[in-house]
Scaffold this motif. Structure first.
Motif, mmCIF file in Angstrom:
data_model
loop_
_atom_site.group_PDB
_atom_site.id
_atom_site.type_symbol
_atom_site.label_atom_id
_atom_site.label_comp_id
_atom_site.label_asym_id
_atom_site.label_seq_id
_atom_site.Cartn_x
_atom_site.Cartn_y
_atom_site.Cartn_z
ATOM 1 N N TYR A 78 0.807 -0.925 0.037
ATOM 2 C CA TYR A 78 -0.173 0.096 0.058
ATOM 3 C C TYR A 78 0.896 1.213 0.028
ATOM 4 O O TYR A 78 1.966 1.008 0.287
ATOM 5 N N GLN A 83 -3.382 5.843 5.153
ATOM 6 C CA GLN A 83 -4.200 4.712 6.057
ATOM 7 C C GLN A 83 -5.391 4.395 5.207
ATOM 8 O O GLN A 83 -5.856 3.496 5.513
ATOM 9 N N ARG A 86 -4.158 1.750 2.864
ATOM 10 C CA ARG A 86 -3.854 0.247 3.641
ATOM 11 C C ARG A 86 -5.173 -0.083 3.948
ATOM 12 O O ARG A 86 -5.130 -1.709 3.929
ATOM 13 N N LYS A 89 -6.307 -2.170 1.080
ATOM 14 C CA LYS A 89 -5.662 -3.398 0.398
ATOM 15 C C LYS A 89 -5.807 -4.327 1.770
ATOM 16 O O LYS A 89 -5.827 -5.616 1.292
ATOM 17 N N CYS A 136 0.899 -4.870 3.772
ATOM 18 C CA CYS A 136 -0.243 -5.096 4.881
ATOM 19 C C CYS A 136 -0.706 -6.652 4.597
ATOM 20 O O CYS A 136 -0.289 -7.105 3.541
#
Length: 159
Positions: A78, A83, A86, A89, A136
């Motif tokens: 990501y 965020q 993130r 993903k 992640c």
């Protein structure tokens, strides 16, 4: 005997979410070696299977079984410091895990090697936030309990 690498490699090549988002299949030898595959900065995503063998031999009824636990990693890059990206993903990796779990359950009814799949639980964990910068994901565990022959054969031993 269930070959997890072959099974999940095939899943990776057929699951639309994996194909459309560029997931590359890989084999790793434990979580500590994930950084080796993550060093390829051009690759946006991985579906990886731990090729080490962890398990236990157990007695059930009159027979013995080898209970193996297979670890599957779903990893996605990501944009650093983003965020929202993130979370997007991470949601994708969660969805892939759900789809792989559903396929395992479905295939356990038709694929002989999955006949002994433990369908009662599929534990999973999210990759820690600072594990690999900009990556992640989630990893989950599949348990297979296969019968084994532990009958002693004296011909296998020197006197």
């Amino acid at each position: 005997m269930f070959n997890a690498s072959d099974y999940f490699k095939n899943c990776n090549s057929k699951l639309k979410l994996c194909v459309d988002n560029g997931y590359k299949f890989s084999r790793v030898s434990g979580i500590e070696y994930l950084e080796d595959i993550l060093s390829d900065l051009k690759q946006p995503a991985y579906l990886a299977v731990d090729d080490t063998d962890d398990g236990v031999t157990v007695r059930e009824g009159a027979g013995y079984f080898v209970k193996r636990v297979i670890t599957v990693f779903i990893l996605r890059r990501y944009k650093l410091s983003d965020q929202v990206d993130r979370e997007t993903k991470l949601a994708e990796t969660r969805l892939i895990r759900n789809k792989l779990t559903a396929k395992l359950i479905k295939d356990s009814n038709t694929v002989d090697e999955l006949m002994f799949l433990d369908k009662t639980r599929f534990p999973y964990k999210e990759v820690p936030g600072y594990f690999a910068s900009g990556t992640c994901g989630i990893y989950f565990f599949v348990t297979i309990k296969e019968p084994t022959n532990l009958v002693h054969n004296s011909n296998d031993w020197y006197d």
